[in-house]
Design a protein around this motif. Structure first.
Motif, PDB file in Angstrom:
ATOM      1  N   PHE A   1       2.567  -9.423   2.280  1.00 15.01           N
ATOM      2  CA  PHE A   1       2.362  -9.135   0.867  1.00 15.01           C
ATOM      3  C   PHE A   1       2.742  -7.693   0.537  1.00 15.01           C
ATOM      4  O   PHE A   1       2.751  -6.829   1.414  1.00 15.01           O
ATOM      5  CB  PHE A   1       0.892  -9.328   0.481  1.00 15.01           C
ATOM      6  CG  PHE A   1       0.358 -10.691   0.807  1.00 15.01           C
ATOM      7  CD1 PHE A   1       0.698 -11.797   0.041  1.00 15.01           C
ATOM      8  CD2 PHE A   1      -0.494 -10.859   1.875  1.00 15.01           C
ATOM      9  CE1 PHE A   1       0.200 -13.054   0.348  1.00 15.01           C
ATOM     10  CE2 PHE A   1      -1.002 -12.111   2.192  1.00 15.01           C
ATOM     11  CZ  PHE A   1      -0.656 -13.212   1.432  1.00 15.01           C
ATOM     12  N   SER A   2       2.997  -7.443  -0.748  1.00 19.02           N
ATOM     13  CA  SER A   2       3.241  -6.072  -1.196  1.00 19.02           C
ATOM     14  C   SER A   2       2.707  -5.904  -2.610  1.00 19.02           C
ATOM     15  O   SER A   2       2.533  -6.871  -3.353  1.00 19.02           O
ATOM     16  CB  SER A   2       4.734  -5.738  -1.158  1.00 19.02           C
ATOM     17  OG  SER A   2       5.439  -6.534  -2.081  1.00 19.02           O
TER      18      SER A   2
ATOM     19  N   GLN B   1       5.068  -8.056  10.867  1.00 18.01           N
ATOM     20  CA  GLN B   1       5.644  -8.072   9.526  1.00 18.01           C
ATOM     21  C   GLN B   1       4.534  -8.142   8.490  1.00 18.01           C
ATOM     22  O   GLN B   1       3.483  -8.729   8.731  1.00 18.01           O
ATOM     23  CB  GLN B   1       6.557  -9.284   9.353  1.00 18.01           C
ATOM     24  CG  GLN B   1       7.848  -9.184  10.109  1.00 18.01           C
ATOM     25  CD  GLN B   1       8.667 -10.447   9.901  1.00 18.01           C
ATOM     26  OE1 GLN B   1       8.235 -11.524  10.262  1.00 18.01           O
ATOM     27  NE2 GLN B   1       9.835 -10.289   9.316  1.00 18.01           N
ATOM     28  N   ARG B   2       4.797  -7.583   7.315  1.00 17.14           N
ATOM     29  CA  ARG B   2       3.835  -7.604   6.220  1.00 17.14           C
ATOM     30  C   ARG B   2       4.161  -8.777   5.304  1.00 17.14           C
ATOM     31  O   ARG B   2       5.302  -8.969   4.905  1.00 17.14           O
ATOM     32  CB  ARG B   2       3.871  -6.299   5.440  1.00 17.14           C
ATOM     33  CG  ARG B   2       3.543  -5.082   6.289  1.00 17.14           C
ATOM     34  CD  ARG B   2       2.184  -5.251   6.937  1.00 17.14           C
ATOM     35  NE  ARG B   2       1.864  -4.129   7.780  1.00 17.14           N
ATOM     36  CZ  ARG B   2       0.697  -3.510   7.754  1.00 17.14           C
ATOM     37  NH1 ARG B   2      -0.264  -3.939   6.964  1.00 17.14           N
ATOM     38  NH2 ARG B   2       0.477  -2.499   8.553  1.00 17.14           N
TER      39      ARG B   2
ATOM     40  N   ASP C   1      -0.234   2.807  -3.033  1.00 19.55           N
ATOM     41  CA  ASP C   1       0.892   2.645  -3.938  1.00 19.55           C
ATOM     42  C   ASP C   1       0.739   3.508  -5.185  1.00 19.55           C
ATOM     43  O   ASP C   1       1.718   4.094  -5.651  1.00 19.55           O
ATOM     44  CB  ASP C   1       1.052   1.169  -4.323  1.00 19.55           C
ATOM     45  CG  ASP C   1       2.485   0.843  -4.671  1.00 19.55           C
ATOM     46  OD1 ASP C   1       3.270   0.596  -3.739  1.00 19.55           O
ATOM     47  OD2 ASP C   1       2.815   0.860  -5.867  1.00 19.55           O
TER      48      ASP C   1
ATOM     49  N   GLY D   1       5.536  -0.119  -5.832  1.00 18.86           N
ATOM     50  CA  GLY D   1       5.903  -1.293  -5.047  1.00 18.86           C
ATOM     51  C   GLY D   1       6.264  -0.980  -3.613  1.00 18.86           C
ATOM     52  O   GLY D   1       6.946  -1.757  -2.955  1.00 18.86           O
TER      53      GLY D   1
ATOM     54  N   ALA E   1      -3.854  -0.730   0.097  1.00 14.92           N
ATOM     55  CA  ALA E   1      -2.457  -0.823  -0.314  1.00 14.92           C
ATOM     56  C   ALA E   1      -2.286  -0.425  -1.780  1.00 14.92           C
ATOM     57  O   ALA E   1      -1.340   0.289  -2.134  1.00 14.92           O
ATOM     58  CB  ALA E   1      -1.924  -2.239  -0.081  1.00 14.92           C
TER      59      ALA E   1
ATOM     60  N   ALA F   1       3.874  -0.135  -1.116  1.00 14.45           N
ATOM     61  CA  ALA F   1       2.795  -0.413  -0.162  1.00 14.45           C
ATOM     62  C   ALA F   1       2.753  -1.908   0.169  1.00 14.45           C
ATOM     63  O   ALA F   1       2.910  -2.758  -0.704  1.00 14.45           O
ATOM     64  CB  ALA F   1       1.460   0.036  -0.726  1.00 14.45           C
ATOM     65  N   THR F   2       2.550  -2.193   1.447  1.00 10.69           N
ATOM     66  CA  THR F   2       2.487  -3.577   1.910  1.00 10.69           C
ATOM     67  C   THR F   2       1.184  -3.809   2.663  1.00 10.69           C
ATOM     68  O   THR F   2       0.529  -2.866   3.093  1.00 10.69           O
ATOM     69  CB  THR F   2       3.665  -3.897   2.841  1.00 10.69           C
ATOM     70  OG1 THR F   2       3.635  -3.013   3.960  1.00 10.69           O
ATOM     71  CG2 THR F   2       4.998  -3.748   2.118  1.00 10.69           C
ATOM     72  N   PHE F   3       0.831  -5.080   2.817  1.00 12.71           N
ATOM     73  CA  PHE F   3      -0.373  -5.427   3.562  1.00 12.71           C
ATOM     74  C   PHE F   3      -0.243  -6.854   4.060  1.00 12.71           C
ATOM     75  O   PHE F   3       0.682  -7.567   3.698  1.00 12.71           O
ATOM     76  CB  PHE F   3      -1.630  -5.253   2.702  1.00 12.71           C
ATOM     77  CG  PHE F   3      -1.655  -6.085   1.450  1.00 12.71           C
ATOM     78  CD1 PHE F   3      -2.341  -7.287   1.426  1.00 12.71           C
ATOM     79  CD2 PHE F   3      -1.007  -5.672   0.303  1.00 12.71           C
ATOM     80  CE1 PHE F   3      -2.378  -8.062   0.277  1.00 12.71           C
ATOM     81  CE2 PHE F   3      -1.039  -6.439  -0.850  1.00 12.71           C
ATOM     82  CZ  PHE F   3      -1.725  -7.638  -0.858  1.00 12.71           C
TER      83      PHE F   3
END
Length: 90
Positions: free
Chosen positions: A26-27, A23-24, A81, A11, A77, A13-15
């Motif tokens: 989603f993750s 700012q990201r 992750d 959990g 992502a 990694a973000t995109f």
């Protein structure tokens, strides 16, 4: 594919970068099996492959190029992750 059942997404990694602060939006969620996550990434990359090919063939399809860009960001992502999850395996 035989990925160890111990490998899970963490959990981290973000995109989906947005706004002036980058700012990201989603993750990747933690706790998904690495094998299932990599299968999903493979499906996304298959779509990227097809969309980028079709987009390269026709200059009027910018939407295909943008779609392939966003899908590749999602796949990256997921792979990032799972890689973080590999570091947690004893």
């Amino acid at each position: 594919m035989n990925v160890s059942p111990l490998i899970k997404t963490v959990g981290g990694a973000t995109f989906g970068a947005c706004n002036a602060e980058n700012q990201r939006l989603f993750s990747v969620i933690a706790g998904v099996s690495g094998e299932e996550a990599l299968q999903h990434a493979s499906l996304l990359l298959n779509c990227v492959n097809r969309l980028s090919y079709l987009g390269a063939m026709d200059d009027g399809h910018e939407t295909m190029r943008w779609a392939s860009h966003y899908l590749s960001e999602m796949a990256k992502a997921i792979i990032d992750d799972v890689t973080l999850g590999l570091q947690d395996v004893p």
